[in-house]
Each structure stands twice: as C-alpha cells, then as structure tokens.
Design a protein around this motif. Sequence first.
Motif, PDB file in Angstrom:
ATOM      1  N   ASP A   1      30.087  52.085  39.236  1.00 39.73           N
ATOM      2  CA  ASP A   1      31.504  52.453  39.316  1.00 39.73           C
ATOM      3  C   ASP A   1      32.390  51.207  39.309  1.00 39.73           C
ATOM      4  O   ASP A   1      33.439  51.199  38.666  1.00 39.73           O
ATOM      5  N   VAL A   2      31.960  50.171  40.009  1.00 37.23           N
ATOM      6  CA  VAL A   2      32.729  48.918  40.035  1.00 37.23           C
ATOM      7  C   VAL A   2      32.794  48.328  38.627  1.00 37.23           C
ATOM      8  O   VAL A   2      33.871  47.899  38.173  1.00 37.23           O
ATOM      9  N   LYS A   3      31.680  48.327  37.932  1.00 40.73           N
ATOM     10  CA  LYS A   3      31.666  47.792  36.573  1.00 40.73           C
ATOM     11  C   LYS A   3      32.565  48.607  35.646  1.00 40.73           C
ATOM     12  O   LYS A   3      33.295  48.053  34.820  1.00 40.73           O
ATOM     13  N   HIS A   4      32.548  49.925  35.807  1.00 38.65           N
ATOM     14  CA  HIS A   4      33.396  50.805  34.993  1.00 38.65           C
ATOM     15  C   HIS A   4      34.875  50.544  35.310  1.00 38.65           C
ATOM     16  O   HIS A   4      35.701  50.396  34.398  1.00 38.65           O
ATOM     17  N   ALA A   5      35.209  50.481  36.599  1.00 40.21           N
ATOM     18  CA  ALA A   5      36.591  50.223  36.998  1.00 40.21           C
ATOM     19  C   ALA A   5      37.053  48.864  36.489  1.00 40.21           C
ATOM     20  O   ALA A   5      38.199  48.712  36.037  1.00 40.21           O
ATOM     21  N   ALA A   6      36.178  47.868  36.550  1.00 40.62           N
ATOM     22  CA  ALA A   6      36.538  46.531  36.060  1.00 40.62           C
ATOM     23  C   ALA A   6      36.897  46.590  34.578  1.00 40.62           C
ATOM     24  O   ALA A   6      37.908  46.013  34.154  1.00 40.62           O
ATOM     25  N   ALA A   7      36.096  47.294  33.791  1.00 40.27           N
ATOM     26  CA  ALA A   7      36.389  47.408  32.356  1.00 40.27           C
ATOM     27  C   ALA A   7      37.736  48.087  32.119  1.00 40.27           C
ATOM     28  O   ALA A   7      38.525  47.643  31.282  1.00 40.27           O
ATOM     29  N   LEU A   8      38.009  49.140  32.877  1.00 41.29           N
ATOM     30  CA  LEU A   8      39.287  49.850  32.723  1.00 41.29           C
ATOM     31  C   LEU A   8      40.457  48.973  33.149  1.00 41.29           C
ATOM     32  O   LEU A   8      41.517  48.975  32.515  1.00 41.29           O
ATOM     33  N   LEU A   9      40.279  48.200  34.211  1.00 42.44           N
ATOM     34  CA  LEU A   9      41.340  47.298  34.659  1.00 42.44           C
ATOM     35  C   LEU A   9      41.573  46.182  33.642  1.00 42.44           C
ATOM     36  O   LEU A   9      42.709  45.757  33.433  1.00 42.44           O
ATOM     37  N   GLY A  10      40.510  45.725  33.008  1.00 37.46           N
ATOM     38  CA  GLY A  10      40.662  44.719  31.953  1.00 37.46           C
ATOM     39  C   GLY A  10      41.499  45.247  30.805  1.00 37.46           C
ATOM     40  O   GLY A  10      42.329  44.527  30.235  1.00 37.46           O
ATOM     41  N   GLN A  11      41.327  46.520  30.475  1.00 39.91           N
ATOM     42  CA  GLN A  11      42.126  47.130  29.408  1.00 39.91           C
ATOM     43  C   GLN A  11      43.593  47.249  29.820  1.00 39.91           C
ATOM     44  O   GLN A  11      44.477  47.158  28.969  1.00 39.91           O
ATOM     45  N   ARG A  12      43.840  47.455  31.119  1.00 41.67           N
ATOM     46  CA  ARG A  12      45.228  47.513  31.597  1.00 41.67           C
ATOM     47  C   ARG A  12      45.884  46.155  31.406  1.00 41.67           C
ATOM     48  O   ARG A  12      47.006  46.072  30.932  1.00 41.67           O
ATOM     49  N   GLY A  13      45.192  45.111  31.861  1.00 41.01           N
ATOM     50  CA  GLY A  13      45.654  43.744  31.645  1.00 41.01           C
ATOM     51  C   GLY A  13      46.880  43.309  32.417  1.00 41.01           C
ATOM     52  O   GLY A  13      47.367  42.202  32.216  1.00 41.01           O
ATOM     53  N   ASP A  14      47.403  44.142  33.312  1.00 38.33           N
ATOM     54  CA  ASP A  14      48.594  43.746  34.067  1.00 38.33           C
ATOM     55  C   ASP A  14      48.213  42.710  35.132  1.00 38.33           C
ATOM     56  O   ASP A  14      47.033  42.504  35.433  1.00 38.33           O
ATOM     57  N   ALA A  15      49.210  42.058  35.695  1.00 34.35           N
ATOM     58  CA  ALA A  15      48.974  40.967  36.644  1.00 34.35           C
ATOM     59  C   ALA A  15      48.153  41.421  37.846  1.00 34.35           C
ATOM     60  O   ALA A  15      47.251  40.695  38.303  1.00 34.35           O
ATOM     61  N   ARG A  16      48.439  42.582  38.369  1.00 31.76           N
ATOM     62  CA  ARG A  16      47.715  43.075  39.531  1.00 31.76           C
ATOM     63  C   ARG A  16      46.233  43.316  39.215  1.00 31.76           C
ATOM     64  O   ARG A  16      45.354  42.987  40.006  1.00 31.76           O
ATOM     65  N   SER A  17      45.964  43.868  38.050  1.00 29.61           N
ATOM     66  CA  SER A  17      44.585  44.089  37.625  1.00 29.61           C
ATOM     67  C   SER A  17      43.849  42.772  37.438  1.00 29.61           C
ATOM     68  O   SER A  17      42.693  42.627  37.837  1.00 29.61           O
ATOM     69  N   VAL A  18      44.515  41.802  36.848  1.00 30.63           N
ATOM     70  CA  VAL A  18      43.903  40.482  36.639  1.00 30.63           C
ATOM     71  C   VAL A  18      43.535  39.844  37.974  1.00 30.63           C
ATOM     72  O   VAL A  18      42.439  39.297  38.134  1.00 30.63           O
ATOM     73  N   GLU A  19      44.414  39.927  38.945  1.00 28.21           N
ATOM     74  CA  GLU A  19      44.117  39.348  40.265  1.00 28.21           C
ATOM     75  C   GLU A  19      42.945  40.066  40.932  1.00 28.21           C
ATOM     76  O   GLU A  19      42.079  39.431  41.551  1.00 28.21           O
ATOM     77  N   ALA A  20      42.896  41.375  40.808  1.00 33.79           N
ATOM     78  CA  ALA A  20      41.783  42.137  41.387  1.00 33.79           C
ATOM     79  C   ALA A  20      40.469  41.766  40.704  1.00 33.79           C
ATOM     80  O   ALA A  20      39.431  41.625  41.374  1.00 33.79           O
ATOM     81  N   LEU A  21      40.502  41.571  39.404  1.00 28.82           N
ATOM     82  CA  LEU A  21      39.307  41.151  38.678  1.00 28.82           C
ATOM     83  C   LEU A  21      38.907  39.731  39.066  1.00 28.82           C
ATOM     84  O   LEU A  21      37.715  39.423  39.181  1.00 28.82           O
ATOM     85  N   GLY A  22      39.901  38.893  39.300  1.00 22.62           N
ATOM     86  CA  GLY A  22      39.621  37.524  39.750  1.00 22.62           C
ATOM     87  C   GLY A  22      38.880  37.512  41.078  1.00 22.62           C
ATOM     88  O   GLY A  22      37.959  36.716  41.288  1.00 22.62           O
ATOM     89  N   ALA A  23      39.244  38.415  41.969  1.00 25.09           N
ATOM     90  CA  ALA A  23      38.562  38.511  43.262  1.00 25.09           C
ATOM     91  C   ALA A  23      37.104  38.933  43.083  1.00 25.09           C
ATOM     92  O   ALA A  23      36.235  38.531  43.865  1.00 25.09           O
ATOM     93  N   LEU A  24      36.822  39.714  42.040  1.00 22.43           N
ATOM     94  CA  LEU A  24      35.437  40.130  41.775  1.00 22.43           C
ATOM     95  C   LEU A  24      34.540  38.971  41.368  1.00 22.43           C
ATOM     96  O   LEU A  24      33.318  39.057  41.473  1.00 22.43           O
ATOM     97  N   LEU A  25      35.131  37.889  40.932  1.00 22.74           N
ATOM     98  CA  LEU A  25      34.339  36.730  40.545  1.00 22.74           C
ATOM     99  C   LEU A  25      33.591  36.132  41.736  1.00 22.74           C
ATOM    100  O   LEU A  25      32.668  35.338  41.557  1.00 22.74           O
ATOM    101  N   GLU A  26      33.985  36.529  42.937  1.00 20.73           N
ATOM    102  CA  GLU A  26      33.321  36.055  44.156  1.00 20.73           C
ATOM    103  C   GLU A  26      32.207  36.993  44.614  1.00 20.73           C
ATOM    104  O   GLU A  26      31.548  36.716  45.611  1.00 20.73           O
ATOM    105  N   ASN A  27      31.985  38.079  43.902  1.00 21.82           N
ATOM    106  CA  ASN A  27      30.975  39.053  44.305  1.00 21.82           C
ATOM    107  C   ASN A  27      29.589  38.427  44.265  1.00 21.82           C
ATOM    108  O   ASN A  27      29.287  37.608  43.392  1.00 21.82           O
ATOM    109  N   LYS A  28      28.736  38.831  45.208  1.00 17.04           N
ATOM    110  CA  LYS A  28      27.386  38.257  45.285  1.00 17.04           C
ATOM    111  C   LYS A  28      26.485  38.724  44.143  1.00 17.04           C
ATOM    112  O   LYS A  28      25.516  38.057  43.797  1.00 17.04           O
ATOM    113  N   LEU A  29      26.805  39.865  43.516  1.00 13.63           N
ATOM    114  CA  LEU A  29      25.980  40.379  42.422  1.00 13.63           C
ATOM    115  C   LEU A  29      26.408  39.790  41.076  1.00 13.63           C
ATOM    116  O   LEU A  29      27.573  39.895  40.675  1.00 13.63           O
ATOM    117  N   ALA A  30      25.450  39.199  40.402  1.00 19.05           N
ATOM    118  CA  ALA A  30      25.736  38.583  39.104  1.00 19.05           C
ATOM    119  C   ALA A  30      26.255  39.611  38.097  1.00 19.05           C
ATOM    120  O   ALA A  30      27.143  39.295  37.299  1.00 19.05           O
TER     121      ALA A  30
END
Length: 185
Positions: free
Chosen positions: A117-146
Amino acid sequence: MKPTPQEQLVRLASDSQSIYEDAWEWFRSEGPSSAPVLVEGLGNDRLGLVCHWRILLLLREFALPSTLPAILAAFRKSLERKDPIVLPGAMEALAVFPSEEAASALISVLSAGGTDDVKHAAALLGQRGDARSVEALGALLENKLATIRQSAISALKVTSSSRAGELLKKHRARETDPGVLKSMP
C-alpha cells in the motif's frame, strides 16, 4: 426488460466476468448520472469487497467532487481494516482529486499502510507532484526498507520538480543499498 440501476449494482458484484463487465459498461455509458447509485452501493456490505473496488474505480473515472466524501469514507474504512482489495481502489479514486483532503488521505498511507500500500500510495503521490506530496515522498527516503526507498525514488523521479531533484541528490550521498543506488538518477 432492462435491469434497474440497483440490479446493475448486483450484476457488478457478480463473479461471472461477462455479467460484471456488462454492468461495468452500463455504468460507464450512464456516466456521472449513475454516481449516486454507485455511492449507495459503497454502503451496501452485501455487495462484497470486489464490488466495492469496482465501484471505486468507476467513481475514479467520473471524478465528481460530490463523490469525494463517500470515497474518503471507503478509504478510511479499508485503511483501518488493512483491506487488500478495497484500499487500492480507494487510493486510485482519491488520486484523481486535487484537494488537500485527498492528498492527506494518500499521505496517511505512507505511515499507516502495509508495504504494498505504501508503494502504491508513493506512486500516486509522485503523479500528483505537488509540493506536499514531494515532501512526503522525501520523508520515505529514510524508511528502513529498501523497497520503500526505491518506490519513493521512482515517485520523486516522476515529479520532475526541482525540490525532488534536491531530495534525491541529498539522499544519494546517504544511500548504502546497491540496488537502491542503481535506481537513482
């Protein structure tokens, strides 16, 4: 005699591909005027999870603001239940709405959903591309799962925003997984 809209809902719940496809096409041909019946169907648990998923995908096609509350309700219920059938459809339906409420719902999956679900949501947020989505995706870069970090990277690459580029550049210096590094620009 043609089936009523309520009968078409029952047909949409069918396990028979020809029956549910026929109902699907009927709702598509009726267009946005059929949305109230579809919304009503979301509240009918007897129709089943697969039918609710199909309803959400039809509502996505219509993208009527009046249906957003029902889509959000289905989303919240499916997220709470960690429902692997309805949740993806609810996320897809939310993704067509530019509202902050829809964005917030998708962003909430990043911390409350399962890996897929996280991977699916990330893809959908990437398609949105707004600033808030970008920041949320940036926070995912710290996730422990590769795999989650890889999904965030793929989503950020889709946005093509300068902020996404900054986040990716900064993360590249910290990333240690060779597979994730290969996916980076």
